[in-house]
Design a protein around this motif. Sequence first.
Motif, short mmCIF file in Angstrom:
data_model
loop_
_atom_site.label_atom_id
_atom_site.label_comp_id
_atom_site.label_asym_id
_atom_site.label_seq_id
_atom_site.Cartn_x
_atom_site.Cartn_y
_atom_site.Cartn_z
N VAL A 1 -1.70 30.17 14.83
CA VAL A 1 -0.77 30.42 13.73
C VAL A 1 0.64 30.24 14.28
O VAL A 1 0.98 30.81 15.33
CB VAL A 1 -0.93 31.84 13.15
N ALA A 2 1.46 29.47 13.58
CA ALA A 2 2.81 29.21 14.08
C ALA A 2 3.81 29.24 12.94
O ALA A 2 3.53 28.81 11.83
CB ALA A 2 2.86 27.85 14.78
N GLU B 1 -9.49 22.65 10.12
CA GLU B 1 -8.61 22.71 8.95
C GLU B 1 -7.20 23.00 9.42
O GLU B 1 -6.98 23.94 10.19
CB GLU B 1 -9.08 23.79 7.97
N ILE B 2 -6.26 22.20 8.96
CA ILE B 2 -4.84 22.36 9.29
C ILE B 2 -4.08 22.62 8.00
O ILE B 2 -4.10 21.78 7.10
CB ILE B 2 -4.28 21.11 9.99
N LYS B 3 -3.43 23.76 7.93
CA LYS B 3 -2.64 24.09 6.74
C LYS B 3 -1.17 24.14 7.10
O LYS B 3 -0.75 24.89 7.98
CB LYS B 3 -3.07 25.44 6.15
N CYS B 4 -0.38 23.31 6.42
CA CYS B 4 1.07 23.30 6.58
C CYS B 4 1.70 23.83 5.30
O CYS B 4 1.68 23.14 4.27
CB CYS B 4 1.58 21.89 6.88
N ASP B 5 2.20 25.04 5.36
CA ASP B 5 2.82 25.71 4.22
C ASP B 5 4.28 25.97 4.59
O ASP B 5 4.64 27.04 5.06
CB ASP B 5 2.08 27.01 3.92
N ARG B 6 5.09 24.90 4.43
CA ARG B 6 6.48 24.91 4.87
C ARG B 6 6.56 25.29 6.34
O ARG B 6 6.02 24.58 7.17
CB ARG B 6 7.32 25.80 3.94
N GLU B 7 7.20 26.39 6.70
CA GLU B 7 7.36 26.71 8.13
C GLU B 7 6.09 27.28 8.76
O GLU B 7 6.02 27.43 9.99
CB GLU B 7 8.52 27.68 8.34
N VAL C 1 2.29 27.11 9.89
CA VAL C 1 1.20 26.19 10.22
C VAL C 1 0.02 27.02 10.74
O VAL C 1 0.18 27.82 11.67
CB VAL C 1 1.62 25.17 11.30
N THR C 2 -1.14 26.83 10.12
CA THR C 2 -2.34 27.58 10.50
C THR C 2 -3.46 26.58 10.80
O THR C 2 -3.71 25.67 10.02
CB THR C 2 -2.79 28.52 9.37
N ILE C 3 -4.11 26.77 11.94
CA ILE C 3 -5.18 25.87 12.37
C ILE C 3 -6.46 26.67 12.54
O ILE C 3 -6.46 27.73 13.19
CB ILE C 3 -4.81 25.17 13.69
#
Length: 312
Positions: free
Chosen positions: A165-166, A146-152, A154-156
């Motif tokens: 987490v980035a 699962e890849i979540k992009c919530d603006r800045e 990013v959680t994998i």
Amino acid sequence: MKVKRLLILVAFWGFTLLGFAQKNDGFTSLFNGKDLSGWIMPGKVPGFEVADSVLFASPHNGSELFTKEKYGNFVFKFEYLLSEVGNSGVLIRCEPENPWNSGVEIQLLAPWTPYRDDLHCTGSIYGHVAVTNRPDETTGIWHTMEIKCDRENVTISVDGKVTTVANTDTVKSMQGKHVAGSIGFQSNHSKEGEFVKFRNVFVKNMDSDPDYVSKGFYHENAGFRSQAHDAAEVIGVPMIGRLSEMMSGENVMAQAGAKQVLFDIVAKVASDGTKRERNALAKALGKEQKSSRSKAVKSYFEWLLKMAKSAK
């Protein structure tokens, strides 16, 4: 006996409805198990085919596979299976013509080489952000990513456990990358005979939620503000109430963005919308024009309403 049957029936419907809710929690399927509808392969050598209801990538260095639709903020989840020395990846927020320069790759890699460290293993943002929790890399079995992009942010996650987490604003090598774009699967980048399989591919587009998009108008990063403006324009009429609130607020950036997006929505619907869409637009504008306590906002909505009604 009748009571027992009734309880069984209630339990059955409860289970059925729960299952339905879990399958329809905002996610949309991107792969129908039959063909590549909704996807593009821009290269000359096809890198993917559909076999046994899964996406199958076997040809060495064939074309990557990209969604036709572009996504900025989303949750992307899927299952993957790598062969013994399989090498693939997921490209996010990219342009298919230049994916690695415009976006980044989330690595998918069999543990066949000692040179693949935490910065280049499965779950890493390849070459940019290392994993902090290395996932299970067993080959020949299905895993879930699962890849979540919530603006800045990013959680994998792999198999339900967070690996990476980035914050893209703090990663120098990710500065200037696109904030929206296609999602892509990398083809087989291992030797001939190796492969990767994908199935159960789903996405939740957070930019379809007016409340979520509204928050982007206040973001410090101009790129994410611009992306929120684009998303609001796509949503269209359902955004008008929230845009009106922004114009009545005290945040200058949000006011300016809301004013421009309101104009863009009205211009688009007035010129290209159906009669039903134009009527909905006029109704929404009229409601905000009447309810606003700001003279400046009232005046702007009155002007927008005239523009909307003048459309043929």
